[in-house]
Write a protein that holds these residues in place. Structure first.
Motif, PDB file in Angstrom:
ATOM      1  N   TYR A  38       2.072   5.461  -6.980  1.00  0.00           N
ATOM      2  CA  TYR A  38       1.796   4.074  -7.331  1.00  0.00           C
ATOM      3  C   TYR A  38       1.854   3.108  -6.155  1.00  0.00           C
ATOM      4  CZ  TYR A  38       2.476   5.986 -11.956  1.00  0.00           C
ATOM      5  OH  TYR A  38       2.368   6.744 -13.078  1.00  0.00           O
ATOM      6  N   LYS A  42      -3.481  -0.213  -8.084  1.00  0.00           N
ATOM      7  CA  LYS A  42      -3.706  -1.576  -8.571  1.00  0.00           C
ATOM      8  C   LYS A  42      -2.596  -1.956  -9.548  1.00  0.00           C
ATOM      9  CE  LYS A  42      -7.200  -4.500 -10.648  1.00  0.00           C
ATOM     10  NZ  LYS A  42      -8.560  -4.585 -11.157  1.00  0.00           N
ATOM     11  N   GLY A  43      -2.107  -3.180  -9.423  1.00  0.00           N
ATOM     12  CA  GLY A  43      -1.045  -3.662 -10.293  1.00  0.00           C
ATOM     13  C   GLY A  43       0.352  -3.364  -9.782  1.00  0.00           C
ATOM     14  N   PHE A  44       0.458  -2.736  -8.609  1.00  0.00           N
ATOM     15  CA  PHE A  44       1.741  -2.407  -8.003  1.00  0.00           C
ATOM     16  C   PHE A  44       1.791  -3.029  -6.614  1.00  0.00           C
ATOM     17  CE2 PHE A  44       1.014   0.812 -11.116  1.00  0.00           C
ATOM     18  CZ  PHE A  44       2.258   1.131 -11.619  1.00  0.00           C
ATOM     19  N   LYS A  45       2.981  -3.418  -6.190  1.00  0.00           N
ATOM     20  CA  LYS A  45       3.164  -3.953  -4.840  1.00  0.00           C
ATOM     21  C   LYS A  45       4.264  -3.161  -4.150  1.00  0.00           C
ATOM     22  CE  LYS A  45       3.384  -8.419  -4.152  1.00  0.00           C
ATOM     23  NZ  LYS A  45       3.915  -9.809  -4.069  1.00  0.00           N
ATOM     24  N   PHE A  67       6.325  -3.615 -10.208  1.00  0.00           N
ATOM     25  CA  PHE A  67       5.263  -3.354 -11.178  1.00  0.00           C
ATOM     26  C   PHE A  67       5.369  -4.321 -12.344  1.00  0.00           C
ATOM     27  CE2 PHE A  67       8.812  -0.512 -11.706  1.00  0.00           C
ATOM     28  CZ  PHE A  67       9.123  -0.561 -13.060  1.00  0.00           C
ATOM     29  N   LYS A  68       4.213  -4.612 -12.963  1.00  0.00           N
ATOM     30  CA  LYS A  68       4.165  -5.574 -14.062  1.00  0.00           C
ATOM     31  C   LYS A  68       4.215  -4.908 -15.422  1.00  0.00           C
ATOM     32  CE  LYS A  68       1.727  -9.095 -11.487  1.00  0.00           C
ATOM     33  NZ  LYS A  68       0.532  -9.909 -11.369  1.00  0.00           N
ATOM     34  N   LYS A  69       3.791  -3.662 -15.491  1.00  0.00           N
ATOM     35  CA  LYS A  69       3.792  -2.950 -16.761  1.00  0.00           C
ATOM     36  C   LYS A  69       4.649  -1.705 -16.631  1.00  0.00           C
ATOM     37  CE  LYS A  69      -0.705  -4.486 -18.314  1.00  0.00           C
ATOM     38  NZ  LYS A  69      -2.034  -4.099 -18.761  1.00  0.00           N
ATOM     39  N   ASN A  71       6.154   2.051 -17.155  1.00  0.00           N
ATOM     40  CA  ASN A  71       5.508   3.329 -16.993  1.00  0.00           C
ATOM     41  C   ASN A  71       6.529   4.410 -17.315  1.00  0.00           C
ATOM     42  OD1 ASN A  71       4.637   5.798 -15.603  1.00  0.00           O
ATOM     43  ND2 ASN A  71       2.943   4.512 -14.907  1.00  0.00           N
ATOM     44  N   GLY A 123       7.893  -4.834 -17.045  1.00  0.00           N
ATOM     45  CA  GLY A 123       7.769  -4.679 -15.601  1.00  0.00           C
ATOM     46  C   GLY A 123       9.115  -4.421 -14.961  1.00  0.00           C
TER      47      GLY A 123
END
Length: 146
Positions: A38, A42-45, A67-69, A71, A123
């Motif tokens: 990850y 996309k969607g991860f920093k 992360f915003k969502k 997992n 998140g």
């Protein structure tokens, strides 16, 4: 002659990249899969620092992934590493672990820590720290207001 020099340089560079102290900090840890899979998704920093100083503490490796969502694989990796942890500190809210840190077995003379936090919206963040830090240093680093 030029091809030979290029070949030697590529070989040396390859050895540096594969050297155990430069890319294998999370070796033997399940959280390594999280950063690999990850880290560039996309969607991860992801933030990665090597041989850096953070709030006065010298760190050999620092990696964080925000992360915003939620997992399930991230939760699964944390659960696997929890089984091998030498020291565990967790915050439980409404029966669910929302944050904590695991002190993992040392490697190459460095202490290794996995820190994580989950927010109520699915998140969160996972942090890996490797260095000559004690558990008290980790608490000061994470919870001091300086």
């Amino acid at each position: 002659m030029r091809k030979r020099i290029v070949l030697i340089l590529l070989t040396v560079l390859g050895l540096l990249v594969l050297h155990p102290t430069t890319g294998w900090a999370q070796q033997g840890l399940s959280v390594n899969r999280v950063f690999e899979q990850y880290g560039h998704a996309k969607g991860f920093k992801m933030v990665e620092m090597n041989n850096a100083k953070l709030r006065g503490y010298q760190l050999h490796v620092y990696k964080s992934l925000v992360f915003k969502k939620g997992n399930d694989q991230i939760d699964g990796c944390l659960a696997q590493d929890r089984k091998r942890a030498r020291k565990i500190r967790e915050v439980v809210q409404d029966g669910k672990v929302t944050s904590g840190y695991y002190m993992m077995p040392p490697q190459n003379g460095y202490n290794r820590y996995i820190l994580f936090s989950k927010n109520g919206r699915g998140g969160g963040a996972v942090i890996f720290i490797e260095g000559h830090l004690s558990p008290e240093d980790i608490l000061k680093l994470c919870y001091s207001r300086n």
